[in-house]
Design a protein around this motif. Structure first.
Motif, PDB file in Angstrom:
ATOM      1  N   SER A  81     -12.124   6.728   1.648  1.00 50.27           N
ATOM      2  CA  SER A  81     -11.109   6.455   0.637  1.00 50.27           C
ATOM      3  C   SER A  81     -10.737   7.725  -0.118  1.00 50.27           C
ATOM      4  O   SER A  81     -11.601   8.541  -0.446  1.00 50.27           O
ATOM      5  CB  SER A  81     -11.629   5.405  -0.353  1.00 50.27           C
ATOM      6  N   PHE A  82      -9.450   7.870  -0.398  1.00 57.90           N
ATOM      7  CA  PHE A  82      -8.939   8.959  -1.225  1.00 57.90           C
ATOM      8  C   PHE A  82      -7.847   8.394  -2.126  1.00 57.90           C
ATOM      9  O   PHE A  82      -7.220   7.385  -1.789  1.00 57.90           O
ATOM     10  CB  PHE A  82      -8.350  10.083  -0.362  1.00 57.90           C
ATOM     11  N   PRO A  83      -7.590   9.031  -3.265  1.00 62.07           N
ATOM     12  CA  PRO A  83      -6.496   8.549  -4.128  1.00 62.07           C
ATOM     13  C   PRO A  83      -5.136   8.861  -3.528  1.00 62.07           C
ATOM     14  O   PRO A  83      -4.948   9.879  -2.863  1.00 62.07           O
ATOM     15  CB  PRO A  83      -6.720   9.321  -5.437  1.00 62.07           C
ATOM     16  N   MET A  84      -4.202   7.984  -3.754  1.00 66.59           N
ATOM     17  CA  MET A  84      -2.815   8.172  -3.330  1.00 66.59           C
ATOM     18  C   MET A  84      -1.917   7.769  -4.497  1.00 66.59           C
ATOM     19  O   MET A  84      -2.182   6.765  -5.167  1.00 66.59           O
ATOM     20  CB  MET A  84      -2.514   7.329  -2.090  1.00 66.59           C
ATOM     21  N   VAL A  85      -0.871   8.545  -4.744  1.00 68.72           N
ATOM     22  CA  VAL A  85       0.006   8.304  -5.882  1.00 68.72           C
ATOM     23  C   VAL A  85       1.442   8.100  -5.392  1.00 68.72           C
ATOM     24  O   VAL A  85       1.931   8.861  -4.548  1.00 68.72           O
ATOM     25  CB  VAL A  85      -0.044   9.482  -6.878  1.00 68.72           C
ATOM     26  N   HIS A  86       2.109   7.084  -5.962  1.00 67.42           N
ATOM     27  CA  HIS A  86       3.523   6.810  -5.669  1.00 67.42           C
ATOM     28  C   HIS A  86       4.300   6.848  -6.978  1.00 67.42           C
ATOM     29  O   HIS A  86       3.786   6.392  -8.014  1.00 67.42           O
ATOM     30  CB  HIS A  86       3.673   5.449  -5.004  1.00 67.42           C
ATOM     31  N   PRO A  87       5.527   7.356  -6.973  1.00 73.96           N
ATOM     32  CA  PRO A  87       6.304   7.423  -8.219  1.00 73.96           C
ATOM     33  C   PRO A  87       6.451   6.058  -8.883  1.00 73.96           C
ATOM     34  O   PRO A  87       6.377   5.938 -10.108  1.00 73.96           O
ATOM     35  CB  PRO A  87       7.659   7.973  -7.773  1.00 73.96           C
ATOM     36  N   ASP A  88       6.672   5.041  -8.080  1.00 75.49           N
ATOM     37  CA  ASP A  88       6.737   3.667  -8.568  1.00 75.49           C
ATOM     38  C   ASP A  88       6.753   2.742  -7.353  1.00 75.49           C
ATOM     39  O   ASP A  88       6.765   3.202  -6.205  1.00 75.49           O
ATOM     40  CB  ASP A  88       7.951   3.423  -9.474  1.00 75.49           C
ATOM     41  N   ALA A  89       6.759   1.447  -7.616  1.00 70.82           N
ATOM     42  CA  ALA A  89       6.686   0.461  -6.533  1.00 70.82           C
ATOM     43  C   ALA A  89       7.904   0.536  -5.618  1.00 70.82           C
ATOM     44  O   ALA A  89       7.785   0.401  -4.403  1.00 70.82           O
ATOM     45  CB  ALA A  89       6.553  -0.941  -7.119  1.00 70.82           C
ATOM     46  N   ALA A  90       9.071   0.758  -6.193  1.00 67.01           N
ATOM     47  CA  ALA A  90      10.292   0.832  -5.381  1.00 67.01           C
ATOM     48  C   ALA A  90      10.234   2.020  -4.428  1.00 67.01           C
ATOM     49  O   ALA A  90      10.643   1.920  -3.264  1.00 67.01           O
ATOM     50  CB  ALA A  90      11.515   0.932  -6.287  1.00 67.01           C
ATOM     51  N   ALA A  91       9.717   3.146  -4.913  1.00 67.72           N
ATOM     52  CA  ALA A  91       9.623   4.332  -4.058  1.00 67.72           C
ATOM     53  C   ALA A  91       8.706   4.065  -2.875  1.00 67.72           C
ATOM     54  O   ALA A  91       9.025   4.449  -1.741  1.00 67.72           O
ATOM     55  CB  ALA A  91       9.118   5.526  -4.862  1.00 67.72           C
ATOM     56  N   TYR A  92       7.583   3.392  -3.136  1.00 68.63           N
ATOM     57  CA  TYR A  92       6.676   3.104  -2.018  1.00 68.63           C
ATOM     58  C   TYR A  92       7.320   2.114  -1.043  1.00 68.63           C
ATOM     59  O   TYR A  92       7.284   2.330   0.176  1.00 68.63           O
ATOM     60  CB  TYR A  92       5.337   2.550  -2.496  1.00 68.63           C
ATOM     61  N   PHE A  93       7.881   1.018  -1.556  1.00 67.88           N
ATOM     62  CA  PHE A  93       8.465   0.025  -0.645  1.00 67.88           C
ATOM     63  C   PHE A  93       9.565   0.649   0.200  1.00 67.88           C
ATOM     64  O   PHE A  93       9.623   0.432   1.413  1.00 67.88           O
ATOM     65  CB  PHE A  93       9.014  -1.178  -1.414  1.00 67.88           C
ATOM     66  N   ASP A  94      10.433   1.421  -0.427  1.00 66.19           N
ATOM     67  CA  ASP A  94      11.542   2.014   0.324  1.00 66.19           C
ATOM     68  C   ASP A  94      11.044   3.018   1.353  1.00 66.19           C
ATOM     69  O   ASP A  94      11.601   3.120   2.454  1.00 66.19           O
ATOM     70  CB  ASP A  94      12.536   2.667  -0.636  1.00 66.19           C
TER      71      ASP A  94
END
Length: 250
Positions: free
Chosen positions: A188-201
């Motif tokens: 496991s490692f940390p992962m960062v997304h700007p927001d939920a929409a950015a990840y889904f898209d």
């Protein structure tokens, strides 16, 4: 080529540029773990990277094995194009179905990160990757299990899409009968997304949802997105997904 493989190839053709930009940096810690696990004490022969995508493994393999033939294989023409640009003469990149490798490769090592779970028969795939090894050769595979996390962006996507059948995961180690299992663990490692929409898209346009979008259409994806964002938290989203790492020696 089957319809499923054809759709998979097309989906990654469409996703390739965005995958390199969005997912490759976020997946880098798992790539590093796989390359480190393969070690440096290997028999003669090439090192193969099936399902290489844009071939991020190469940037770590090339300095570790400066005098060894490195070969990436991928089904997607666009992934191969980007992989060849990255290789820039340091490695060979072959457009090929990696579900069954030719034992004539007689490889010293096989490394694959986040490709196994996409194969139509992962157990047959991992056995094929093992069977190309010379005696003393090593295989390291990192893949996303059906349950990579209990909460977070991946878990929410599983909830709105529906989780698949995870029984195939239990067939992987038995498929490697005769191998020396050196590691089998969750990493496991940390992962960062700007927001939920950015990840889904990103998942839709540049990742694992692309094949589903091609199969089911825009209206289906729009409904998934609406339901996903309705349940997602606001703002930046950090999570710690777990991938499974299997390392064996022949």
């Amino acid at each position: 080529m089957t319809d499923r493989l054809s759709r998979l190839a097309r989906s990654w053709d469409e996703a390739a540029e965005g995958y390199e930009q969005y997912f490759v940096p976020r997946f880098a810690p798992w790539v590093r773990a796989a390359v480190q696990t393969i070690g440096t004490s290997l028999p003669d022969g090439p090192i193969l990277v099936p399902c290489c995508g844009t071939f991020p493994e190469l940037d770590l393999l090339a300095p570790r094995f400066p005098d060894r033939k490195l070969v990436g294989l991928d089904l997607s023409a666009e992934m191969v194009r980007l992989a060849r640009a990255r290789a820039a003469g340091r490695a060979e990149v072959v457009q090929a179905d990696a579900t069954e490798l030719d034992p004539a490769w007689a490889a010293a090592g096989v490394v694959s990160v986040f490709g196994l779970q996409q194969l139509p028969d992962p157990a047959a795939g991992i056995r094929s990757w093992y069977d190309v090894l010379r005696p003393g050769g090593r295989l390291c595979v990192v893949y996303w299990p059906e349950v990579a996390e209990e909460t977070g962006p991946f878990a929410l996507l599983d909830k709105v899409v529906g989780r698949g059948d995870s029984t195939w995961e239990d067939t992987l180690v038995p498929a490697l009968h005769g191998a020396v299992i050196e590691r089998d663990e969750l990493v496991s490692f940390p992962m960062v997304h700007p927001d939920a929409a950015a990840y889904f898209d990103a998942a839709n346009l540049h990742g694992p949802l692309r094949a589903r979008a091609l199969a089911h259409g825009d209206a289906y994806i729009a409904d998934l997105r609406r339901r996903y964002l309705a349940e997602a938290p606001a703002g930046e989203w950090t999570h710690h997904p777990q991938a499974r790492l299997i390392a064996v020696r022949r």
